[in-house]
Structure formats: structure tokens, C-alpha cells
Design an enzyme around this catalytic site. Sequence first.
Site, PDB file in Angstrom:
ATOM      1  N   HIS A  57      14.650 -35.460 -16.623  1.00 36.61           N
ATOM      2  CA  HIS A  57      14.127 -36.338 -15.572  1.00 36.61           C
ATOM      3  C   HIS A  57      12.638 -36.089 -15.327  1.00 36.61           C
ATOM      4  O   HIS A  57      12.127 -36.390 -14.267  1.00 36.61           O
ATOM      5  CB  HIS A  57      14.938 -36.164 -14.284  1.00 36.61           C
ATOM      6  CG  HIS A  57      16.342 -36.655 -14.450  1.00 36.61           C
ATOM      7  ND1 HIS A  57      16.673 -37.985 -14.436  1.00 36.61           N
ATOM      8  CD2 HIS A  57      17.493 -35.985 -14.697  1.00 36.61           C
ATOM      9  CE1 HIS A  57      17.981 -38.117 -14.646  1.00 36.61           C
ATOM     10  NE2 HIS A  57      18.497 -36.904 -14.805  1.00 36.61           N
ATOM     11  N   TRP A 111      -3.245  -2.457  -1.651  1.00 40.76           N
ATOM     12  CA  TRP A 111      -2.942  -3.789  -2.188  1.00 40.76           C
ATOM     13  C   TRP A 111      -3.676  -4.765  -1.269  1.00 40.76           C
ATOM     14  O   TRP A 111      -3.322  -4.913  -0.106  1.00 40.76           O
ATOM     15  CB  TRP A 111      -1.429  -4.035  -2.159  1.00 40.76           C
ATOM     16  CG  TRP A 111      -1.009  -5.253  -2.898  1.00 40.76           C
ATOM     17  CD1 TRP A 111      -0.751  -5.352  -4.251  1.00 40.76           C
ATOM     18  CD2 TRP A 111      -0.747  -6.562  -2.347  1.00 40.76           C
ATOM     19  NE1 TRP A 111      -0.381  -6.632  -4.561  1.00 40.76           N
ATOM     20  CE2 TRP A 111      -0.365  -7.398  -3.424  1.00 40.76           C
ATOM     21  CE3 TRP A 111      -0.810  -7.107  -1.076  1.00 40.76           C
ATOM     22  CZ2 TRP A 111      -0.041  -8.734  -3.253  1.00 40.76           C
ATOM     23  CZ3 TRP A 111      -0.488  -8.446  -0.904  1.00 40.76           C
ATOM     24  CH2 TRP A 111      -0.105  -9.239  -1.981  1.00 40.76           C
ATOM     25  N   CYS A 145       0.826  -1.205   0.000  1.00 39.25           N
ATOM     26  CA  CYS A 145       0.000   0.000   0.000  1.00 39.25           C
ATOM     27  C   CYS A 145       0.866   1.263   0.000  1.00 39.25           C
ATOM     28  O   CYS A 145       1.968   1.268   0.556  1.00 39.25           O
ATOM     29  CB  CYS A 145      -0.888   0.035   1.237  1.00 39.25           C
ATOM     30  SG  CYS A 145      -1.883  -1.431   1.417  1.00 39.25           S
ATOM     31  N   ARG A 165       4.426   0.745  -6.123  1.00 37.84           N
ATOM     32  CA  ARG A 165       4.414  -0.162  -4.979  1.00 37.84           C
ATOM     33  C   ARG A 165       3.408  -1.289  -5.168  1.00 37.84           C
ATOM     34  O   ARG A 165       3.425  -2.268  -4.424  1.00 37.84           O
ATOM     35  CB  ARG A 165       4.075   0.617  -3.693  1.00 37.84           C
ATOM     36  CG  ARG A 165       5.119   1.648  -3.337  1.00 37.84           C
ATOM     37  CD  ARG A 165       4.669   2.510  -2.181  1.00 37.84           C
ATOM     38  NE  ARG A 165       4.574   1.764  -0.945  1.00 37.84           N
ATOM     39  CZ  ARG A 165       5.579   1.512  -0.113  1.00 37.84           C
ATOM     40  NH1 ARG A 165       6.776   1.970  -0.410  1.00 37.84           N
ATOM     41  NH2 ARG A 165       5.393   0.831   0.984  1.00 37.84           N
ATOM     42  N   ASN A 225      -0.979   1.069   6.036  1.00 41.22           N
ATOM     43  CA  ASN A 225      -0.190   0.087   5.289  1.00 41.22           C
ATOM     44  C   ASN A 225       0.280  -0.949   6.297  1.00 41.22           C
ATOM     45  O   ASN A 225       0.826  -0.603   7.340  1.00 41.22           O
ATOM     46  CB  ASN A 225       1.018   0.773   4.625  1.00 41.22           C
ATOM     47  CG  ASN A 225       1.957  -0.228   3.962  1.00 41.22           C
ATOM     48  OD1 ASN A 225       1.562  -1.348   3.645  1.00 41.22           O
ATOM     49  ND2 ASN A 225       3.200   0.185   3.751  1.00 41.22           N
ATOM     50  N   GLY A 226       0.047  -2.230   5.998  1.00 36.17           N
ATOM     51  CA  GLY A 226       0.478  -3.298   6.908  1.00 36.17           C
ATOM     52  C   GLY A 226      -0.664  -4.260   7.170  1.00 36.17           C
ATOM     53  O   GLY A 226      -1.664  -4.264   6.429  1.00 36.17           O
ATOM     54  N   LYS A 241      11.767 -13.037 -14.119  1.00 32.88           N
ATOM     55  CA  LYS A 241      11.484 -11.742 -14.753  1.00 32.88           C
ATOM     56  C   LYS A 241      10.461 -11.913 -15.866  1.00 32.88           C
ATOM     57  O   LYS A 241       9.517 -11.162 -15.989  1.00 32.88           O
ATOM     58  CB  LYS A 241      12.807 -11.215 -15.328  1.00 32.88           C
ATOM     59  CG  LYS A 241      13.038  -9.784 -15.338  1.00 32.88           C
ATOM     60  CD  LYS A 241      13.330  -9.105 -14.025  1.00 32.88           C
ATOM     61  CE  LYS A 241      12.805  -9.657 -12.798  1.00 32.88           C
ATOM     62  NZ  LYS A 241      13.003  -9.071 -11.580  1.00 32.88           N
ATOM     63  N   GLU A 290      16.593 -16.128 -12.344  1.00 31.52           N
ATOM     64  CA  GLU A 290      16.143 -14.739 -12.350  1.00 31.52           C
ATOM     65  C   GLU A 290      15.548 -14.376 -13.719  1.00 31.52           C
ATOM     66  O   GLU A 290      14.533 -13.689 -13.804  1.00 31.52           O
ATOM     67  CB  GLU A 290      17.302 -13.803 -11.983  1.00 31.52           C
ATOM     68  CG  GLU A 290      17.028 -12.324 -12.119  1.00 31.52           C
ATOM     69  CD  GLU A 290      15.884 -11.801 -11.235  1.00 31.52           C
ATOM     70  OE1 GLU A 290      15.367 -12.557 -10.400  1.00 31.52           O
ATOM     71  OE2 GLU A 290      15.502 -10.636 -11.436  1.00 31.52           O
ATOM     72  N   GLU A 339       6.872 -12.808 -14.445  1.00 29.26           N
ATOM     73  CA  GLU A 339       6.157 -11.783 -13.676  1.00 29.26           C
ATOM     74  C   GLU A 339       5.663 -10.626 -14.533  1.00 29.26           C
ATOM     75  O   GLU A 339       4.612 -10.060 -14.239  1.00 29.26           O
ATOM     76  CB  GLU A 339       6.947 -11.290 -12.458  1.00 29.26           C
ATOM     77  CG  GLU A 339       8.202 -10.542 -12.745  1.00 29.26           C
ATOM     78  CD  GLU A 339       8.990 -10.208 -11.481  1.00 29.26           C
ATOM     79  OE1 GLU A 339       8.393 -10.050 -10.416  1.00 29.26           O
ATOM     80  OE2 GLU A 339      10.218 -10.089 -11.579  1.00 29.26           O
ATOM     81  N   LYS A 387       5.678  -3.859  -4.931  1.00 25.65           N
ATOM     82  CA  LYS A 387       7.123  -3.619  -4.943  1.00 25.65           C
ATOM     83  C   LYS A 387       7.776  -3.996  -3.623  1.00 25.65           C
ATOM     84  O   LYS A 387       8.829  -4.597  -3.593  1.00 25.65           O
ATOM     85  CB  LYS A 387       7.365  -2.134  -5.248  1.00 25.65           C
ATOM     86  CG  LYS A 387       8.813  -1.726  -5.304  1.00 25.65           C
ATOM     87  CD  LYS A 387       9.427  -2.169  -6.600  1.00 25.65           C
ATOM     88  CE  LYS A 387      10.916  -1.942  -6.685  1.00 25.65           C
ATOM     89  NZ  LYS A 387      11.520  -2.811  -7.697  1.00 25.65           N
TER      90      LYS A 387
HETATM   91  C1  F6R Z   1      10.931  -9.563  -8.529  1.00 31.96           C
HETATM   92  C2  F6R Z   1      10.995  -8.806  -7.309  1.00 31.96           C
HETATM   93  C3  F6R Z   1      10.752  -9.527  -6.028  1.00 31.96           C
HETATM   94  C4  F6R Z   1      11.684  -8.973  -4.924  1.00 31.96           C
HETATM   95  C5  F6R Z   1      11.304  -9.584  -3.568  1.00 31.96           C
HETATM   96  C6  F6R Z   1      12.201  -9.117  -2.454  1.00 31.96           C
HETATM   97  O1  F6R Z   1      11.161  -8.759  -9.645  1.00 31.96           O
HETATM   98  O2  F6R Z   1      11.216  -7.635  -7.321  1.00 31.96           O
HETATM   99  O3  F6R Z   1      10.902 -10.890  -6.161  1.00 31.96           O
HETATM  100  O4  F6R Z   1      13.002  -9.273  -5.253  1.00 31.96           O
HETATM  101  O5  F6R Z   1       9.977  -9.253  -3.269  1.00 31.96           O
HETATM  102  O6  F6R Z   1      12.115  -7.739  -2.282  1.00 31.96           O
HETATM  103  P1  F6R Z   1      13.243  -6.935  -1.532  1.00 31.96           P
HETATM  104  O7  F6R Z   1      14.483  -7.058  -2.357  1.00 31.96           O
HETATM  105  O8  F6R Z   1      12.729  -5.535  -1.454  1.00 31.96           O
HETATM  106  O9  F6R Z   1      13.412  -7.587  -0.191  1.00 31.96           O
END
Ligand code: F6R
Length: 603
Positions: free
Chosen positions: A499, A75, A2, A28, A99-100, A480, A476, A483, A598
Amino acid sequence: MCGIIGYIGKKQNVIELLINGLKSLEYRGYDSAGIAYLEQDKIKVVKALGKIASLEEKTKNLNILSTLGIGHTRWATHGKPSDENSHPHKVGHVTLIHNGIIENYQVLKEMLLQEGYTFQSETDTEIVAGLLDFYLKQENNKLKLIQQVINLLKGSFALGIIFDDDTNHLYAVRQDSPLILGTAENMNFIASDIPAIIKYTNQYILLENKDIAILSEDSIQIFGENLLKVERKLLTSSLSIEEARKTPYEHFMLKEIMEEPSLLEKIFSIYGFGTPSFLEKIPDLSKYKRIHIVACGSAMYAGLVGKSLMEEYADIETSVYIASEYRYQKNFYQEDTLVIFISQSGETADTIACLRLVKKLGIDTLALVNVYGSTIAREVDQVLYLYAGVEIAVATTKAYLLQVTLLSMLVYRTSIAKDLLNKENQEQIKESILHITKILEEFLNKEFRAEASKIIAKASDVFFLGRGIDYAISLEGSLKLKEISYLHSEAYQAGELKHGTISLVEEGTPVITVITDHRLMDKTMSNLKEVKARGAYNVLITTKDLIKNHDGIDLEIAIDEVHPLLQPLLIVPILQMIAYHTAKIRGCDIDQPRNLAKSVTVE
Ligand code: F6R
């Protein structure tokens, strides 16, 4: 997650101010938005499901000059995204954004229901507004009231509060959710993050846990746990308004990938990589026999690259853990264990929980963090910053690359201390440091072509293959892609696919293979041919001149070779660009992919 913005000051077009603030917090992640503002002694609330554009539509004819307002992007956690569940929530004389997560809200709700309260939403937040309103009848001192209520709450929260009977003040409090206070002449703000206020000020204060702040037009007062006034440092953000915009790029994600060469140069220079000062700036980990790396998502994948390098070059056994598992599993430590936490935001709830758990045991901790002054940065024994600047695209790119960079630096520092690198290797690394940013810059600007994405965009399943460090990088690349393009994608250790999962490979299935490791290239090439025999469309990502026989490869993307300690820094941007272009062809919302937030501040 949020986003929060709040304003108190001289009369302003408060709707425009709040909506602009919310727009700059869109990164976010959210699914509804709302604002509350003071209009002729009354607090008005407007909320809308969906993008901020819907809220804008609802408020477009309101041109209200006002001294007070709060805004929120939600969110969803408790209750589906809807107008009713959006914030702000107004109960009785209290209007609030949050937020939380309030973990014990059900018990508190029961109590308020018995007192005759009714609720419009399914949220935990509305209960906090209810509690404040309920106790307000007994306690008119707002400081004491807020403290009394937060003492009842279990969980995490950043709250912005307006009381009907005190509209000359805006109240804020936080516990384990980020909140900053911004200050400028005749105006003060609360916000989740700097971009929301940067148009007005770069001066801000970080609230400590349980601090209660009272903001007025021209003052900010902060009170600690004993309700005595405390001083918190006034900080200056280096974020510029320009930086908070995506121009000249179409998306923040592309902007952030294109920033990578200069950010590499910046971090090399800050830590003196390749110069004698490096030895003082980056810690030597040679006294540790075991390293745990704990993180979530991409940060955890960065940890896997780090593990590969740490074991290979610094000879330290390294294990990588997902924070949401680590906090509940049995972990084994010896006296000489170091736990490294990796986090872009520094506010990821599971990673914070692990840090606190490890610290309680007296184990040494180190964190690689991007956001200055974030919870992890403040609570860890030692922090190394990523210096990525603000990352606005929800999917991380530049911060991930800098996490890998810092891990490479730690490995290099430690292998020097342990005398594990011969002269030749040291020379090659120094050479690589000198050239790598130029190589990447030229590649991204001149050489990269998006052909692979045209094929991948049409697929329903995509596989990534690699061995060792190339597998860690592929994980990764795969995350990417899935997502932001919503394609199903999985990364496999190249020898493992047969396998089981190879049964999913059919005519035209894109398989993206990463090969940089000389020792394993023949093995991985055999795996590439196995999938070709089942109809795969093979994309190979490798270094120039490494592969001599190109049979079975449909499309090859090759970049210059550097020392293996730094090679991931050239491969990762290629995978990020493939994901970006694929999502673009598929018309996806690249900077704000569906369902994602985010900064994941809840468990
Ligand atoms: C993927 C992404 C997430 C963050 C994860 C950890 O693109 O951004 O997988 O890497 O939520 O977030 P942080 O690094 O802020 O702890």
C-alpha cells in the site's frame, strides 16, 4: 543516561578508581566524561569530549593518591557535547555532578546572573552548582543548604556534591534519577549503578527520593525530608566481577544473547513455569476485562507480543501504548482495567510518569522490571522481576526476551484460570517448556550462521515483514538492526507493504520475513513473492518443516517448532543475532551505539 561515580575513603589512586568506575558505566551511553578530585586541599577538575579514552589520555600522567573524587559520563541534553558542558561543574566553592534534567534552570540562571554569577557552560547542571554556592554564603549547614536548593529545582536529578570547605565529606541527593551508595571497609561510594563499584564492594543502599546522604571515609548518614536521620536497608548485589566483564565474548551484546538459554531456564524455575507452584507465583489476571500495556522502545514491542498472546489465549482485550504519548493523551479506563508497565531499567522517565498518573486514578498496576529496587519496581502495586542480571549492551536483548517470557507466563496463568486451554494445548506447552532452552542453546551454539548479515550489511534499506505476532516480533528485529548497525530498517505488516512502501524495494533490497503462524503462512508467503518480483533478497525466518514450497526464498533460517505461546522465544534470538552480525560486519560500536543511552531518565 549520564553515569555517576563518587569515592571517599582511605588514600587511593583516585584517578584510576574513578576512570575504571566510569568505564563500567559506559553502557549507559555518553558523549563526554570528567572527574574532580581532591589534591592537597584543592579540588581539581579534568574533562574531555568523547570516549573515556580521551579523559584517560589527559590524566595518564597523574598518579594521585587522594581520599575524595567524583566522576561523570554525560549524555548531552542542555548544550552540545563539549569539554565546557561536561561535568563536573565547579562554581565558587562547589563542585558537582548531575544525572537528570532541571526543567526550571532558565529562571534560576537569570536570578544568579543578576547576582553577578557567570557561567562557563550551557548546562542546567552548572546552575545547581551556582545555587549551592550562592546560598552557601547564607547557610553553612550543608544539609539545610542542599534541602533549600533542591526545593527550588523542578525536574529530575541525582547529584554528587563536594564542598571546598568540607572535603572530609561527599554529599549526595536524588529525585527521580537513580543513585546508589556503596560501602566497604574504609571506603564509601556513590554510583548510578552497581557495575561502577563492584570491584570494591557488593554492599549497597538505595537512596529514596529526596534523601540527602553524607558520606565520609567510614560512615554513611542518610537524612529524610524532615532532615531527621533515616535508616535505609543495606542490600547485597549478586553481580560478580566476572559478570560485569564481556569475556570470552567480543561484545556484551553477544554475551547477553548467548546467556538467553540459561536465563530462560532460570526464570522458568523461579516462577515454577509448568509446575503447580506456578499458580501462586504468577498473578491470575482473569478478573480484568481490559489491559493497557505501557512502555518505551523494545519494552513496548515486547508489549505488542504480549497483546497478541493475551488476546489469543486469555481472551482479554489488550492495548499497547508508547509511554511518552500515553502520559499526555486521553485514556479510557473501566473499573476492571489493569495497566502493565514494562521496563528493563525501571527508571525510564516517561514510563514512571505514566505509572504515577495511573496510580493517582486508583487503577490496578503491575510491572515487569529487571533492575531490583528501581523506581518503577518500588512504586507499582505488584512487580514481577525479569532476573536478567545486569544488561550492559545499550541495545537490549536478554531483558527483552525475558519481558516476552513473563508476558507468556501471565497469559498462560490467566488462560488456565479461565479454563481456555484444552488438555492438548496444556500438554504441548509443558513439552515446550521442557525442551525450549536446549533447542535455543543448540541453535545458538551450533546451527546459527551469519550469511544473511553479509548481504544485509551492504544494503541501504532493509524491510521486515510479518503478520500478527510475527509482525510484533519483526518490529523488535528491525529496531535492533537499525540501532546498532545504523541501517535504515522498517517492519511492516506483510499485507501492508504494497500500500505504499513497496516502491522502495529494488534489486537486492533485503526483506526479512518472519513466519511462524500456520494460519497465516500462505498469505505471508504471497507477500514474500510480491517483493521477490521487485528484486528483493528474501530472508525467511521460520520453523523447521513449516514451509513446503521454497520458491522466492533466498535464504531460510529455521528453528524447531514449539507451542505458539512460546515460539517467539526462539525467533527473537535469531533476529538479535542477525542485527549483531550485521553491525559487526559494518564495524559499528555494537555495545555503545551512537546517540543512544541505556536508561532514559529524561522525558
Ligand atoms: C532498545 C532499547 C530501548 C529500551 C527503552 C525502554 O534496544 O533498549 O528501546 O527498550 O529505552 O527502556 P526500559 O526498558 O529500561 O524502560
